[in-house]
Motif scaffolding. Sequence first.
Motif, mmCIF file in Angstrom:
data_model
loop_
_atom_site.group_PDB
_atom_site.id
_atom_site.type_symbol
_atom_site.label_atom_id
_atom_site.label_comp_id
_atom_site.label_asym_id
_atom_site.label_seq_id
_atom_site.Cartn_x
_atom_site.Cartn_y
_atom_site.Cartn_z
ATOM 1 N N GLU A 144 17.718 -49.000 -19.404
ATOM 2 C CA GLU A 144 19.168 -49.172 -19.449
ATOM 3 C C GLU A 144 19.524 -50.652 -19.595
ATOM 4 O OE1 GLU A 144 21.167 -47.363 -16.143
ATOM 5 O OE2 GLU A 144 23.096 -48.147 -16.791
ATOM 6 N N PRO A 145 20.054 -51.034 -20.762
ATOM 7 C CA PRO A 145 20.414 -52.436 -20.949
ATOM 8 C C PRO A 145 21.737 -52.779 -20.272
ATOM 9 C CG PRO A 145 20.870 -51.195 -22.944
ATOM 10 C CD PRO A 145 20.278 -50.225 -21.962
ATOM 11 N N PHE A 146 21.831 -53.980 -19.770
ATOM 12 C CA PHE A 146 23.097 -54.437 -19.191
ATOM 13 C C PHE A 146 23.264 -55.928 -19.433
ATOM 14 C CE2 PHE A 146 19.968 -54.782 -15.752
ATOM 15 C CZ PHE A 146 20.205 -56.057 -15.268
ATOM 16 N N GLU A 147 24.467 -56.427 -19.142
ATOM 17 C CA GLU A 147 24.793 -57.831 -19.355
ATOM 18 C C GLU A 147 25.738 -58.251 -18.231
ATOM 19 O OE1 GLU A 147 26.211 -58.416 -23.310
ATOM 20 O OE2 GLU A 147 26.283 -60.601 -23.127
ATOM 21 N N VAL A 148 25.465 -59.405 -17.635
ATOM 22 C CA VAL A 148 26.242 -59.816 -16.458
ATOM 23 C C VAL A 148 26.832 -61.214 -16.638
ATOM 24 C CG1 VAL A 148 26.127 -60.316 -13.985
ATOM 25 C CG2 VAL A 148 24.805 -58.417 -14.914
ATOM 26 N N TRP A 149 28.093 -61.342 -16.276
ATOM 27 C CA TRP A 149 28.751 -62.651 -16.182
ATOM 28 C C TRP A 149 29.125 -62.821 -14.713
ATOM 29 C CZ3 TRP A 149 29.393 -58.999 -19.886
ATOM 30 C CH2 TRP A 149 29.223 -59.380 -21.228
ATOM 31 N N ASP B 34 22.682 -51.387 -6.147
ATOM 32 C CA ASP B 34 21.604 -50.603 -5.560
ATOM 33 C C ASP B 34 20.220 -51.099 -5.988
ATOM 34 O OD1 ASP B 34 20.750 -48.426 -3.992
ATOM 35 O OD2 ASP B 34 20.377 -47.256 -5.806
ATOM 36 N N TYR B 35 20.135 -51.672 -7.195
ATOM 37 C CA TYR B 35 18.841 -52.125 -7.703
ATOM 38 C C TYR B 35 18.532 -53.572 -7.301
ATOM 39 C CZ TYR B 35 18.955 -47.879 -10.444
ATOM 40 O OH TYR B 35 19.003 -46.569 -10.811
ATOM 41 N N VAL B 36 19.567 -54.388 -7.199
ATOM 42 C CA VAL B 36 19.354 -55.809 -6.942
ATOM 43 C C VAL B 36 19.226 -56.105 -5.445
ATOM 44 C CG1 VAL B 36 20.458 -58.058 -7.142
ATOM 45 C CG2 VAL B 36 20.427 -56.527 -9.096
ATOM 46 N N SER C 282 25.931 -60.043 -8.174
ATOM 47 C CA SER C 282 24.931 -60.812 -8.891
ATOM 48 C C SER C 282 23.968 -59.882 -9.624
ATOM 49 C CB SER C 282 24.160 -61.680 -7.899
ATOM 50 O OG SER C 282 23.128 -62.367 -8.560
ATOM 51 N N ALA C 283 23.378 -60.385 -10.694
ATOM 52 C CA ALA C 283 22.359 -59.625 -11.417
ATOM 53 C C ALA C 283 20.986 -59.896 -10.840
ATOM 54 C CB ALA C 283 22.367 -60.040 -12.881
#
Length: 321
Positions: A50-55, A233-235, A118-119
Motif C-alpha cells: 500500500e503506497p502512501f505519502e506524508v506531509w 497503528d503501523y508507526v 508522523s510517518a
Amino acid sequence: MWRLLAGFVLLLCAADATPVGGRTVPCFGKMYHVKGELSLPFSGDSGIKEPFEVWYDLEGNRSRIDYHNGTVRTFLIGKDSDYGVIYQITPVTTETEIQAVKCFQLKGTKEDPIRPQSALPDLQGFEFEKMEDCAGVQCEVWKKVTQAGHKKNTYRLWVKRPEGSDSPAVPYHFEMEGFNTLLESHKDKYMIDYSDFSSQTESDIFTPPGAMTCHEFPDPPEEHQILANPLQDYVSTSPVSHAHRLFGPFKEKFQRKYESEKEHEERESYFLHTFRHVHSTNRAGLTYSLGINHFADRSEAEMARMTGGLIIPDQIKDDTK
Ligand SMILES: *[C@@H]1O[C@H](CO)[C@@H](O)[C@H](O)[C@H]1NC(C)=O
Ligand SMILES: *[C@@H]1O[C@H](CO)[C@@H](O)[C@H](O)[C@H]1NC(C)=O
C-alpha cells in the motif's frame, strides 16, 4: 504522562544530538515530506502493498497523509474545532453508489486531541544495533523490543546518513516482527519502505478541499480512529496496538469464548491479520468494500474449508489487476 514524555523527546530530538552508545539518535525534524510503501507480507497469497505519502508540519500542528497516490486523502488539523479534526476524502462504494467521493471527519476530544501523524516511529526507546548494507550504502539499524503478555514485538528502523555519520538521518526501511511466546510463532509482520524524504513541504498542501460536507465515519465507532488515521497503528511502537484493542469489542459482539489461552492467542492473531487486510484493501478504493464480520478470527485455511475454496483474498487480488 505520555504527552509530557513526547514533548521532552521532541526537544531533545530538535537538537539532534542525543548520543546512544556513541551514536546520534536519528531525528527527522519538525517538517518533512516522505513517500512510503506499507507491506503486509502474510496477507493473501502474495501479500499486500500500500503506497502512501506524508506531509508533516509539527509547528503548524498539522499533517496530511495520502494513500494509493491520492485516492484516499487524510488531513489532520490540530487547530480546527476545539481539539482538532481529521478529514478524510475517499471514494466509497455502497449498494447504491460506486466510488462516490465522500468526506468523513473525526473530531478530537479533550482526552484524545488530534495531533499531526508522523510517518516515522518515535525513536524513544530505540537502541543502535548494527550497520548494514542498504542497496550499496551503509545504513544504521535502530532497534526496539516491546513485550505485552505473550506478544514480543521487535521494531527496526534503517536510516542512511548521506552526508556523514553526524549528518541528518534519512529513513530507509521500517520493520515490525511480532513473535508470540506461547504459540512460538512469527505470524505478525509488516514493513514500510521509505523514499523521497525531504525537509520541505508546501503550506497549501494542508488545506482540505472546501465545499464538501463531511460526515461521521461509518460504524462501529471503535473503528473510527483506525479508519481516520490508519498509519498510526503501523508507526506506533506501543506494545498493545489500536488494532489489538479492537479484539475485545469483536469477542463481545460475536460472543466468542475460546477453549484455551493458546486458542485465544491464535484467534487474536488471525483477527489482527484480517483486520489489517480488510482496512488496507478498502483503502485501495476497490469497487466494493469488505467488512469485519464474524469470520475475522478464522485462518485462511478454515475459511477455504467453509466456503469450498472461495477465499475472499483471492477475489481481492483479481479485482486489483
Ligand atoms: C499518481 O497521480 C498523478 C497525478 O494524478 C499521476 O500523474 C501519476 O501517474 C499517478 N501515479 C501512479 C503510479 O498511478
Ligand atoms: C495541536 O492541536 C491539538 C488539538 O487541538 C491541541 O490539543 C494542541 O495543544 C495543539 N498543539 C500545539 C503545539 O499548538
